[in-house]
Design a protein around this motif. Structure first.
Motif, PDB file in Angstrom:
ATOM      1  N   PHE A  73       0.795  -1.224   0.000  1.00  0.00           N
ATOM      2  CA  PHE A  73       0.000   0.000   0.000  1.00  0.00           C
ATOM      3  C   PHE A  73       0.833   1.283   0.000  1.00  0.00           C
ATOM      4  CE2 PHE A  73      -2.668  -3.347   1.771  1.00  0.00           C
ATOM      5  CZ  PHE A  73      -3.696  -3.309   0.838  1.00  0.00           C
ATOM      6  N   VAL A  74       2.172   1.144   0.076  1.00  0.00           N
ATOM      7  CA  VAL A  74       3.045   2.318  -0.002  1.00  0.00           C
ATOM      8  C   VAL A  74       4.078   2.136  -1.117  1.00  0.00           C
ATOM      9  CG1 VAL A  74       4.700   3.778   1.232  1.00  0.00           C
ATOM     10  CG2 VAL A  74       2.733   2.820   2.456  1.00  0.00           C
ATOM     11  N   VAL A  75       4.914   1.114  -1.002  1.00  0.00           N
ATOM     12  CA  VAL A  75       6.035   0.947  -1.931  1.00  0.00           C
ATOM     13  C   VAL A  75       5.567   0.677  -3.359  1.00  0.00           C
ATOM     14  CG1 VAL A  75       8.069  -0.448  -2.477  1.00  0.00           C
ATOM     15  CG2 VAL A  75       7.609   0.221  -0.109  1.00  0.00           C
ATOM     16  N   VAL A  76       4.737  -0.346  -3.556  1.00  0.00           N
ATOM     17  CA  VAL A  76       4.306  -0.681  -4.922  1.00  0.00           C
ATOM     18  C   VAL A  76       3.549   0.472  -5.582  1.00  0.00           C
ATOM     19  CG1 VAL A  76       2.902  -2.238  -6.325  1.00  0.00           C
ATOM     20  CG2 VAL A  76       4.401  -3.175  -4.569  1.00  0.00           C
ATOM     21  N   PRO A  77       2.588   1.102  -4.913  1.00  0.00           N
ATOM     22  CA  PRO A  77       1.907   2.222  -5.573  1.00  0.00           C
ATOM     23  C   PRO A  77       2.827   3.393  -5.938  1.00  0.00           C
ATOM     24  CG  PRO A  77       0.586   1.450  -3.742  1.00  0.00           C
ATOM     25  CD  PRO A  77       1.917   0.746  -3.645  1.00  0.00           C
ATOM     26  N   LEU A  78       3.888   3.607  -5.182  1.00  0.00           N
ATOM     27  CA  LEU A  78       4.815   4.699  -5.466  1.00  0.00           C
ATOM     28  C   LEU A  78       5.916   4.312  -6.451  1.00  0.00           C
ATOM     29  CD1 LEU A  78       5.245   6.217  -1.894  1.00  0.00           C
ATOM     30  CD2 LEU A  78       3.892   7.133  -3.798  1.00  0.00           C
ATOM     31  N   SER A  79       5.992   3.036  -6.786  1.00  0.00           N
ATOM     32  CA  SER A  79       7.060   2.556  -7.663  1.00  0.00           C
ATOM     33  C   SER A  79       6.658   2.639  -9.134  1.00  0.00           C
ATOM     34  CB  SER A  79       7.399   1.099  -7.314  1.00  0.00           C
ATOM     35  OG  SER A  79       6.381   0.241  -7.784  1.00  0.00           O
ATOM     36  N   ALA A  80       7.574   2.181  -9.989  1.00  0.00           N
ATOM     37  CA  ALA A  80       7.324   2.152 -11.433  1.00  0.00           C
ATOM     38  C   ALA A  80       6.694   0.835 -11.871  1.00  0.00           C
ATOM     39  CB  ALA A  80       8.636   2.365 -12.183  1.00  0.00           C
ATOM     40  N   ALA A  81       6.290   0.013 -10.928  1.00  0.00           N
ATOM     41  CA  ALA A  81       5.711  -1.291 -11.263  1.00  0.00           C
ATOM     42  C   ALA A  81       4.479  -1.119 -12.152  1.00  0.00           C
ATOM     43  CB  ALA A  81       5.335  -2.047  -9.995  1.00  0.00           C
ATOM     44  N   PRO A  82       4.395  -1.923 -13.222  1.00  0.00           N
ATOM     45  CA  PRO A  82       3.273  -1.796 -14.153  1.00  0.00           C
ATOM     46  C   PRO A  82       2.029  -2.574 -13.713  1.00  0.00           C
ATOM     47  CG  PRO A  82       4.813  -3.396 -14.992  1.00  0.00           C
ATOM     48  CD  PRO A  82       5.405  -2.846 -13.713  1.00  0.00           C
ATOM     49  N   PHE A  83       1.856  -2.777 -12.434  1.00  0.00           N
ATOM     50  CA  PHE A  83       0.717  -3.527 -11.913  1.00  0.00           C
ATOM     51  C   PHE A  83       0.357  -2.984 -10.542  1.00  0.00           C
ATOM     52  CE2 PHE A  83       4.566  -5.588 -10.538  1.00  0.00           C
ATOM     53  CZ  PHE A  83       4.350  -5.769  -9.193  1.00  0.00           C
ATOM     54  N   LYS A  84      -0.799  -3.359 -10.078  1.00  0.00           N
ATOM     55  CA  LYS A  84      -1.236  -3.015  -8.724  1.00  0.00           C
ATOM     56  C   LYS A  84      -1.268  -4.309  -7.913  1.00  0.00           C
ATOM     57  CE  LYS A  84      -4.334   0.866  -9.856  1.00  0.00           C
ATOM     58  NZ  LYS A  84      -3.439   1.725 -10.396  1.00  0.00           N
ATOM     59  N   PRO A  85      -1.038  -4.214  -6.603  1.00  0.00           N
ATOM     60  CA  PRO A  85      -1.129  -5.421  -5.784  1.00  0.00           C
ATOM     61  C   PRO A  85      -2.520  -6.045  -5.905  1.00  0.00           C
ATOM     62  CG  PRO A  85      -0.147  -3.643  -4.530  1.00  0.00           C
ATOM     63  CD  PRO A  85      -0.655  -3.056  -5.820  1.00  0.00           C
ATOM     64  N   SER A  86      -2.542  -7.358  -5.967  1.00  0.00           N
ATOM     65  CA  SER A  86      -3.804  -8.076  -6.089  1.00  0.00           C
ATOM     66  C   SER A  86      -4.540  -8.079  -4.749  1.00  0.00           C
ATOM     67  CB  SER A  86      -3.552  -9.519  -6.525  1.00  0.00           C
ATOM     68  OG  SER A  86      -4.766 -10.234  -6.527  1.00  0.00           O
ATOM     69  N   LEU A  87      -5.832  -7.809  -4.804  1.00  0.00           N
ATOM     70  CA  LEU A  87      -6.656  -7.876  -3.601  1.00  0.00           C
ATOM     71  C   LEU A  87      -7.553  -9.108  -3.603  1.00  0.00           C
ATOM     72  CD1 LEU A  87      -7.545  -4.104  -3.152  1.00  0.00           C
ATOM     73  CD2 LEU A  87      -5.797  -5.449  -1.983  1.00  0.00           C
ATOM     74  N   LEU A  88      -7.262 -10.046  -4.511  1.00  0.00           N
ATOM     75  CA  LEU A  88      -7.992 -11.310  -4.496  1.00  0.00           C
ATOM     76  C   LEU A  88      -7.656 -12.031  -3.191  1.00  0.00           C
ATOM     77  CD1 LEU A  88      -7.343 -12.520  -8.158  1.00  0.00           C
ATOM     78  CD2 LEU A  88      -9.483 -11.622  -7.214  1.00  0.00           C
ATOM     79  N   PRO A  89      -8.648 -12.560  -2.507  1.00  0.00           N
ATOM     80  CA  PRO A  89      -8.395 -13.171  -1.196  1.00  0.00           C
ATOM     81  C   PRO A  89      -7.260 -14.186  -1.197  1.00  0.00           C
ATOM     82  CG  PRO A  89     -10.742 -12.978  -1.557  1.00  0.00           C
ATOM     83  CD  PRO A  89     -10.075 -12.566  -2.840  1.00  0.00           C
ATOM     84  N   ARG A  90      -7.218 -15.040  -2.196  1.00  0.00           N
ATOM     85  CA  ARG A  90      -6.167 -16.061  -2.256  1.00  0.00           C
ATOM     86  C   ARG A  90      -4.787 -15.407  -2.341  1.00  0.00           C
ATOM     87  NH1 ARG A  90      -5.083 -18.067  -7.261  1.00  0.00           N
ATOM     88  NH2 ARG A  90      -2.961 -18.772  -7.131  1.00  0.00           N
ATOM     89  N   LYS A  91      -4.638 -14.374  -3.154  1.00  0.00           N
ATOM     90  CA  LYS A  91      -3.360 -13.686  -3.321  1.00  0.00           C
ATOM     91  C   LYS A  91      -2.976 -12.916  -2.053  1.00  0.00           C
ATOM     92  CE  LYS A  91      -1.646 -14.463  -7.323  1.00  0.00           C
ATOM     93  NZ  LYS A  91      -0.403 -15.241  -7.375  1.00  0.00           N
ATOM     94  N   VAL A  92      -3.962 -12.289  -1.429  1.00  0.00           N
ATOM     95  CA  VAL A  92      -3.696 -11.568  -0.181  1.00  0.00           C
ATOM     96  C   VAL A  92      -3.160 -12.537   0.862  1.00  0.00           C
ATOM     97  CG1 VAL A  92      -4.761 -10.318   1.741  1.00  0.00           C
ATOM     98  CG2 VAL A  92      -5.342  -9.710  -0.618  1.00  0.00           C
ATOM     99  N   VAL A  93      -3.807 -13.684   1.009  1.00  0.00           N
ATOM    100  CA  VAL A  93      -3.378 -14.678   1.995  1.00  0.00           C
ATOM    101  C   VAL A  93      -1.981 -15.195   1.660  1.00  0.00           C
ATOM    102  CG1 VAL A  93      -3.850 -16.984   2.919  1.00  0.00           C
ATOM    103  CG2 VAL A  93      -5.708 -15.320   2.691  1.00  0.00           C
ATOM    104  N   GLU A  94      -1.732 -15.517   0.387  1.00  0.00           N
ATOM    105  CA  GLU A  94      -0.412 -16.016  -0.018  1.00  0.00           C
ATOM    106  C   GLU A  94       0.679 -14.999   0.296  1.00  0.00           C
ATOM    107  OE1 GLU A  94      -0.597 -16.882  -4.188  1.00  0.00           O
ATOM    108  OE2 GLU A  94      -1.735 -18.729  -3.901  1.00  0.00           O
TER     109      GLU A  94
END
Length: 126
Positions: A73-94
């Motif tokens: 919620f801080v590093v990835v949104p401020l970075s040059a990454a071409p994606f957003k963190p997944s909020l799918l429950p399975r991915k969040v848990v992993e």
């Protein structure tokens, strides 16, 4: 490994996804640098707060949760990454479990190595 691509993309943008093998060493170096930085922060905190040295399991779990939140919620949104963190429950848990495991490893290793105890020791008088 797949995890090295998104990590490198935080600095390099979408390039690591297209670069293939030539960018592997850069991706690996970035992964190690980030891991060492995150571990170093925990060791520095353990030098200040004895509670983290006395309770590595609780400290490691809490630190893993903090790592997850800060990275997603801080590093990835401020970075040059071409994606957003997944909020799918399975991915969040992993991802959360991976960060908690990393936090536990760092906390227990800090405890075993006596991390933070050195700051409290006083040299004997001569």
């Amino acid at each position: 490994p797949v995890i090295l691509y998104p990590i490198a993309s935080g600095i390099l943008g979408a390039q690591p996804f297209r670069a293939g093998l030539p960018s592997a060493l850069t991706r690996l170096a970035l992964q190690w640098a980030m891991s060492l930085l995150i571990a170093g922060v925990y060791v520095a905190m353990a030098q200040r707060w004895a509670h983290l040295r006395r309770h590595p399991v609780g400290g490691g779990i809490a630190y893993g949760i903090i790592i997850y939140v800060v990275m997603n919620f801080v590093v990835v949104p401020l970075s040059a990454a071409p994606f957003k963190p997944s909020l799918l429950p399975r991915k969040v848990v992993e991802n959360l479990l991976a960060m908690v495991l990393f936090g536990l490893i760092v906390a227990v290793a800090t405890r075993w190595a006596g991390g933070g105890d050195r700051a409290r020791r006083v040299a004997p008088s001569a």
